[in-house]
Scaffold this motif. Structure first.
Motif, PDB file in Angstrom:
ATOM      1  N   GLU A 239      10.150  20.720 -13.464  1.00 11.80           N
ATOM      2  CA  GLU A 239      10.405  19.684 -14.455  1.00 11.80           C
ATOM      3  C   GLU A 239      11.273  18.561 -13.897  1.00 11.80           C
ATOM      4  N   ASP A 240      12.163  18.894 -12.959  1.00 15.44           N
ATOM      5  CA  ASP A 240      13.031  17.909 -12.333  1.00 15.44           C
ATOM      6  C   ASP A 240      13.021  18.136 -10.830  1.00 15.44           C
ATOM      7  N   PRO A 241      12.061  17.541 -10.119  1.00  7.88           N
ATOM      8  CA  PRO A 241      11.907  17.804  -8.675  1.00  7.88           C
ATOM      9  C   PRO A 241      13.055  17.280  -7.813  1.00  7.88           C
ATOM     10  N   SER A 242      14.041  16.614  -8.421  1.00  7.76           N
ATOM     11  CA  SER A 242      15.207  16.182  -7.654  1.00  7.76           C
ATOM     12  C   SER A 242      16.235  17.307  -7.523  1.00  7.76           C
ATOM     13  N   LYS A 243      15.949  18.473  -8.134  1.00  7.64           N
ATOM     14  CA  LYS A 243      16.852  19.614  -8.070  1.00  7.64           C
ATOM     15  C   LYS A 243      16.119  20.852  -7.570  1.00  7.64           C
ATOM     16  N   LEU A 244      16.850  21.679  -6.848  1.00 11.90           N
ATOM     17  CA  LEU A 244      16.306  22.949  -6.375  1.00 11.90           C
ATOM     18  C   LEU A 244      16.664  24.074  -7.341  1.00 11.90           C
ATOM     19  N   ASP A 245      15.704  24.938  -7.607  1.00 13.37           N
ATOM     20  CA  ASP A 245      16.012  26.158  -8.356  1.00 13.37           C
ATOM     21  C   ASP A 245      16.788  27.126  -7.472  1.00 13.37           C
ATOM     22  N   TYR A 246      16.404  27.171  -6.198  1.00 11.03           N
ATOM     23  CA  TYR A 246      17.129  27.995  -5.227  1.00 11.03           C
ATOM     24  C   TYR A 246      16.781  27.541  -3.822  1.00 11.03           C
ATOM     25  N   ALA A 247      17.704  27.815  -2.909  1.00 15.99           N
ATOM     26  CA  ALA A 247      17.485  27.603  -1.477  1.00 15.99           C
ATOM     27  C   ALA A 247      18.224  28.739  -0.789  1.00 15.99           C
ATOM     28  N   ALA A 248      17.475  29.719  -0.304  1.00 13.16           N
ATOM     29  CA  ALA A 248      18.101  30.945   0.186  1.00 13.16           C
ATOM     30  C   ALA A 248      17.338  31.493   1.385  1.00 13.16           C
ATOM     31  N   GLY A 249      17.950  32.468   2.047  1.00 14.30           N
ATOM     32  CA  GLY A 249      17.286  33.067   3.193  1.00 14.30           C
ATOM     33  C   GLY A 249      18.005  34.289   3.715  1.00 14.30           C
TER      34      GLY A 249
ATOM     35  N   VAL B   6      13.056  36.844   9.813  1.00 18.64           N
ATOM     36  CA  VAL B   6      13.663  35.716   9.115  1.00 18.64           C
ATOM     37  C   VAL B   6      12.842  35.371   7.885  1.00 18.64           C
ATOM     38  N   GLY B   7      13.544  35.179   6.788  1.00 18.07           N
ATOM     39  CA  GLY B   7      12.906  34.700   5.562  1.00 18.07           C
ATOM     40  C   GLY B   7      13.695  33.519   5.024  1.00 18.07           C
ATOM     41  N   ILE B   8      13.037  32.386   4.832  1.00 15.28           N
ATOM     42  CA  ILE B   8      13.696  31.177   4.331  1.00 15.28           C
ATOM     43  C   ILE B   8      12.798  30.556   3.265  1.00 15.28           C
ATOM     44  N   GLU B   9      13.395  30.263   2.118  1.00 24.71           N
ATOM     45  CA  GLU B   9      12.580  29.658   1.061  1.00 24.71           C
ATOM     46  C   GLU B   9      13.442  28.819   0.128  1.00 24.71           C
ATOM     47  N   ALA B  10      12.957  27.629  -0.177  1.00 23.98           N
ATOM     48  CA  ALA B  10      13.564  26.781  -1.201  1.00 23.98           C
ATOM     49  C   ALA B  10      12.475  26.413  -2.197  1.00 23.98           C
ATOM     50  N   GLN B  11      12.866  26.314  -3.444  1.00 20.91           N
ATOM     51  CA  GLN B  11      11.903  25.968  -4.479  1.00 20.91           C
ATOM     52  C   GLN B  11      12.499  24.880  -5.369  1.00 20.91           C
ATOM     53  N   PHE B  12      11.787  23.764  -5.512  1.00 16.64           N
ATOM     54  CA  PHE B  12      12.287  22.704  -6.382  1.00 16.64           C
ATOM     55  C   PHE B  12      11.854  22.950  -7.821  1.00 16.64           C
ATOM     56  N   ASN B  13      12.626  22.401  -8.727  1.00 14.57           N
ATOM     57  CA  ASN B  13      12.362  22.564 -10.145  1.00 14.57           C
ATOM     58  C   ASN B  13      11.127  21.751 -10.547  1.00 14.57           C
TER      59      ASN B  13
ATOM     60  N   THR C  68      21.848  26.619  -2.431  1.00 15.88           N
ATOM     61  CA  THR C  68      21.239  25.862  -3.517  1.00 15.88           C
ATOM     62  C   THR C  68      22.055  24.639  -3.919  1.00 15.88           C
ATOM     63  N   SER C  69      23.325  24.838  -4.278  1.00 20.90           N
ATOM     64  CA  SER C  69      24.158  23.723  -4.748  1.00 20.90           C
ATOM     65  C   SER C  69      24.439  22.725  -3.624  1.00 20.90           C
TER      66      SER C  69
ATOM     67  N   GLY D  71      11.233  16.958  -4.634  1.00 19.47           N
ATOM     68  CA  GLY D  71      10.045  17.771  -4.424  1.00 19.47           C
ATOM     69  C   GLY D  71       9.979  18.431  -3.065  1.00 19.47           C
ATOM     70  N   TYR D  72       8.841  18.277  -2.398  1.00 22.97           N
ATOM     71  CA  TYR D  72       8.611  18.970  -1.135  1.00 22.97           C
ATOM     72  C   TYR D  72       9.551  18.485  -0.031  1.00 22.97           C
ATOM     73  N   ALA D  73       9.928  17.213  -0.063  1.00 24.97           N
ATOM     74  CA  ALA D  73      10.868  16.711   0.940  1.00 24.97           C
ATOM     75  C   ALA D  73      12.215  17.413   0.802  1.00 24.97           C
ATOM     76  N   LEU D  74      12.669  17.602  -0.427  1.00 24.51           N
ATOM     77  CA  LEU D  74      13.923  18.312  -0.677  1.00 24.51           C
ATOM     78  C   LEU D  74      13.809  19.767  -0.244  1.00 24.51           C
TER      79      LEU D  74
END
Length: 292
Positions: free
Chosen positions: A163-173, A154-161, A25-26, A39-42
């Motif tokens: 309210e602020d799509p320039s940040k991810l809430d999480y990026a994990a797998g 395999v499970g991979i998922e990232a979700q952008f915030n 994530t960070s 957003g989706y690009a991130l």
């Protein structure tokens, strides 16, 4: 407490399988900031990078894995490089990124390309397959089965915030690899475990993504040994010296053409977006070395 980004590699104590869980994530928020990705690009940038990390975790040498996804549509390519030590970088074409902003791009998956380099930078593996999905987890599993004859989940998922799509809430797998001698009953049980995993969004806590809980859920009734735990880092080996070395591969007449204007050249790294100024004197030196 705040959860740090981690890569955890484990194996079954008595059962022949390999298990990896990742929280980027960070790290991906840092890389996303370099690119001004939103957003989706991130999200796509992060998911592609996690796929690369899973592959580099399996290297038996201090090399690099490139995982590249090609699309037709508003984004044509995403490329991520990673090492077994958790160093990662990623790129997405800047002009396409600026065009879509935070909007969801229209995409049709085309192909997956994987390149493995050894510690000396020599290419030791290259494979290209058709991409079955926009899902990076499905793409990685398809590549492993087709190109390396590896059975995996395999499970991979990232979700952008929102309210602020320039940040991810999480990026994990997670990545589970079945070794050749894994019995059918264990394969069936692991499939059930994966099917009943909580949603990644449920593992997102106020302090960060709960990677330990994901690992506990995945291990099920099996005992595991933690082989290694790493903290991933955004890293790009680019430099002015490397940029000059790349220019040195051009034909002499091309170098002379670049020199004609008498102006500085500004070259930007596709990965970390660092800018390097190449002076006319730098080009003169390259031409002089070529003629010498």
């Amino acid at each position: 407490m705040n959860f740090k980004d981690r890569i955890i590699r484990a194996t079954g104590k008595k059962t022949p399988f390999r298990l990896i869980v990742v929280d980027l994530t960070s790290t991906m928020n840092e890389i996303g900031k370099q690119h001004n990705a939103k957003g989706y690009a991130l999200k796509l940038l992060a998911e592609n990078t996690i796929a690369s990390v899973f592959l580099s975790a399996g290297l038996k040498f201090a090399g690099t894995v490139t995982f590249a996804t090609n699309f037709s549509g508003e984004i044509t390519k995403i490329q991520s490089d990673s090492t077994p030590m958790g160093l990662v970088r990623a790129m997405i074409p800047q002009d396409e990124l600026q065009t879509i902003g935070a909007n969801e791009p229209a995409l049709v998956p085309q192909r997956i390309g994987v390149i493995k380099l050894n510690e000396k930078g020599k290419r030791v593996h290259e494979s290209i397959i058709e991409a079955p999905s926009v899902s990076m987890g499905q793409n990685l599993a398809a590549y492993l089965l087709q190109s390396e004859q590896v059975r995996s989940a395999v499970g991979i998922e990232a979700q952008f915030n929102k309210e602020d799509p320039s940040k991810l809430d999480y990026a994990a797998g997670f990545y589970i690899e079945a070794f050749p001698d894994l019995e059918a009953k264990d394969i069936n049980l692991i499939e059930v475990i994966v099917q009943n995993l909580p949603k990644f969004s449920e593992l997102k806590k106020p302090e960060g993504f709960d990677l330990d809980e994901l690992l506990d859920q995945l291990r099920g009734p099996y005992e595991i040994d933690i082989v290694r735990e790493l903290e991933p880092k955004a890293y790009c080996p680019c430099s002015k010296e490397r940029t000059l070395a790349t220019l040195a591969t051009l034909k002499t007449e091309d170098l002379i053409d670049l020199r004609k204007d008498g102006h500085d050249l500004e070259i930007t790294c596709d990965f970390c977006r660092s800018k390097y100024t190449i002076t006319p004197q730098d080009l003169d030196q390259l031409i002089k070395e070529r003629k010498g």
